[in-house]
Design an enzyme around this catalytic site. Structure first.
Site, short mmCIF file in Angstrom:
data_model
loop_
_atom_site.label_atom_id
_atom_site.label_comp_id
_atom_site.label_asym_id
_atom_site.label_seq_id
_atom_site.Cartn_x
_atom_site.Cartn_y
_atom_site.Cartn_z
N HIS A 59 6.93 -3.80 -5.83
CA HIS A 59 6.32 -2.77 -6.67
C HIS A 59 6.40 -1.41 -5.97
O HIS A 59 6.84 -0.41 -6.56
CB HIS A 59 4.86 -3.17 -6.94
CG HIS A 59 4.03 -2.13 -7.62
ND1 HIS A 59 3.57 -2.28 -8.90
CD2 HIS A 59 3.56 -0.93 -7.20
CE1 HIS A 59 2.85 -1.21 -9.24
NE2 HIS A 59 2.83 -0.37 -8.21
N GLU A 60 6.03 -1.39 -4.69
CA GLU A 60 6.06 -0.13 -3.93
C GLU A 60 7.49 0.38 -3.78
O GLU A 60 7.74 1.58 -3.84
CB GLU A 60 5.42 -0.31 -2.55
CG GLU A 60 3.95 -0.72 -2.58
CD GLU A 60 3.09 0.22 -3.40
OE1 GLU A 60 3.44 1.41 -3.53
OE2 GLU A 60 2.07 -0.24 -3.93
N HIS A 63 8.53 2.39 -6.77
CA HIS A 63 8.15 3.80 -6.69
C HIS A 63 9.09 4.56 -5.75
O HIS A 63 9.60 5.62 -6.07
CB HIS A 63 6.73 3.96 -6.16
CG HIS A 63 5.66 3.47 -7.08
ND1 HIS A 63 5.51 3.94 -8.36
CD2 HIS A 63 4.66 2.55 -6.89
CE1 HIS A 63 4.46 3.34 -8.91
NE2 HIS A 63 3.94 2.49 -8.06
N ASP A 162 -1.39 3.81 -11.07
CA ASP A 162 -0.16 4.42 -11.59
C ASP A 162 -0.39 4.98 -12.99
O ASP A 162 0.18 6.00 -13.36
CB ASP A 162 0.96 3.38 -11.65
CG ASP A 162 1.33 2.89 -10.26
OD1 ASP A 162 1.19 3.67 -9.31
OD2 ASP A 162 1.73 1.72 -10.13
ZN LIG Z 1 2.14 1.58 -8.12
#
Ligand SMILES: [Zn+2]
Length: 364
Positions: A59-60, A63, A162
């Site tokens: 997930h990171e 980004h 987010d």
């Molecule tokens: Zn996030």
């Protein structure tokens, strides 16, 4: 980062894991033991924990890699027992880019969830059995569920989630970014209050999320508004008025007296009509005094190529030029007249404030 174990540098981004993770491992093992589970369950539980944090790490990276597309680097990714943090150098200011960067993280979990679902289909676990397996503690189904929760949780439209950034970006298509930030922060806090009230009566989990969001939204909006307000700082906001000025016809000894009285390293020099001419440094005056030129006018000693600012100039945009100039003071001119000056020290203070704010990074 202190208290963190370096685990690798995939795609050129350093990933650290916080030592407090050991506590999570011990706690998880203890829970299993309490329930009379054996070594197999404990190991399976720890593998599940690793898989969960693997999903958070991906997930990171969502980004970080989206940000890279827009030329924004990531200092590092930190895994904490409460989740992951990708410390982006900054968030993109273009709403379209911010939207993409914010949504890239949850999008990764959507992809993982779909992938897990397909694997389960292939393994012959049909949709109707899904709920049974979730309840029964099936590894893949649990992981799928966790990824769905990650998506939903992160898309709550409140900072520091987010979803808060997504909302801000969407609002920023229609209004100024600083206003969009304030609106998004208020929406987040209202939502948090809703969670807390609803949670009090129906679901303690929502209460917990509400408190988390409320604290997070408050802190984040404060940071973001501060960062935004730093971007809006104009020269006139930092100005010091009443700075010592001297006419260009003044003598070297007069200037020396003015330096001693003011204790400033530079003096502003003006012409007969009090228009700005340039700056005079005390080093120049000391040189001239050593040569014995006490009565010469200072006009020939003035440095005229000086970085000046207008009262409405945005400091943030001029910072690169300001830093390159190497000046100790920056005259602020209103139609050739000196409105005041900004010292280098004031600018450094502003910069430090800004760095302290932006170092806190992206978090959820
Ligand atoms: Zn996030």
């Amino acid at each position: 980062m202190k208290w963190s174990l370096y685990i690798g540098k995939p795609a050129g981004i350093k990933v650290f894991i916080h030592w407090t993770f050991i506590l999570l491992v011990i706690w998880l093992s203890w829970m299993h033991l309490q329930q009379g589970h054996g070594l197999f369950e404990i190991i399976l539980g720890l593998i599940f924990l690793a898989a969960l944090f693997g999903c958070i790490t991906l997930h990171e990276f969502g980004h970080a890699l989206a940000a890279r597309r827009y030329g924004i680097g990531t200092r590092d990714i930190n895994l904490l027992p409460i989740g992951g943090v990708a410390r982006l150098e900054r968030m993109p200011e273009d709403p379209k880019e911010e939207l993409v960067v914010a949504i890239a993280g949850p999008a990764v979990n959507v992809v993982i969830a779909i992938g897990l679902y397909l694997i389960m289909l292939v393994l012959g676990q049909s949709n109707t059995e899904l709920s049974h397996h979730v309840a029964g503690g099936n590894f893949l189904a649990d992981l799928l569920l966790i990824n769905i929760i990650l998506v939903l949780f992160n898309l709550i439209p409140a900072f520091p989630m987010d979803g808060g950034r997504v909302l801000r970006a969407l609002l920023a298509f229609k209004m100024k970014r600083s206003k969009a930030t304030r609106v998004a922060a208020s929406v987040g806090q209202l939502l948090a209050i809703g969670f807390v009230l609803f949670g009090l009566f129906y679901n303690p989990w929502l209460l917990f999320i509400g408190i988390f969001v409320f604290i997070g939204a408050g802190a984040e909006s404060q940071q973001v508004t501060m960062q935004e307000s730093l971007r809006e700082v104009k020269a006139k906001d930092l100005i010091t008025t009443g700075y010592p000025a001297l006419p260009q016809t003044a003598s070297v000894s007069k200037a020396a007296t003015a330096f001693m009285e003011s204790r400033e390293p530079e003096l502003v020099i003006t012409d007969d009509e009090e228009r700005f001419v340039g700056l005079l440094s005390y080093e120049r005056i000391i040189e001239e005094m050593q040569k014995g030129h006490f009565n010469n006018p200072v006009v020939n000693l003035v440095k005229e190529e000086v970085q000046t600012l207008t009262p409405d100039a945005l400091i943030y945009e001029l910072l690169p030029q300001i830093q390159q100039s190497g000046q100790r003071i920056f005259p602020v001119l209103d139609d050739d007249r000196l409105a005041g000056v900004i010292s280098h020290t004031d600018l450094i203070r502003l910069l430090e404030q800004n760095q302290a704010v932006s170092a806190s990074g992206h978090r959820h």
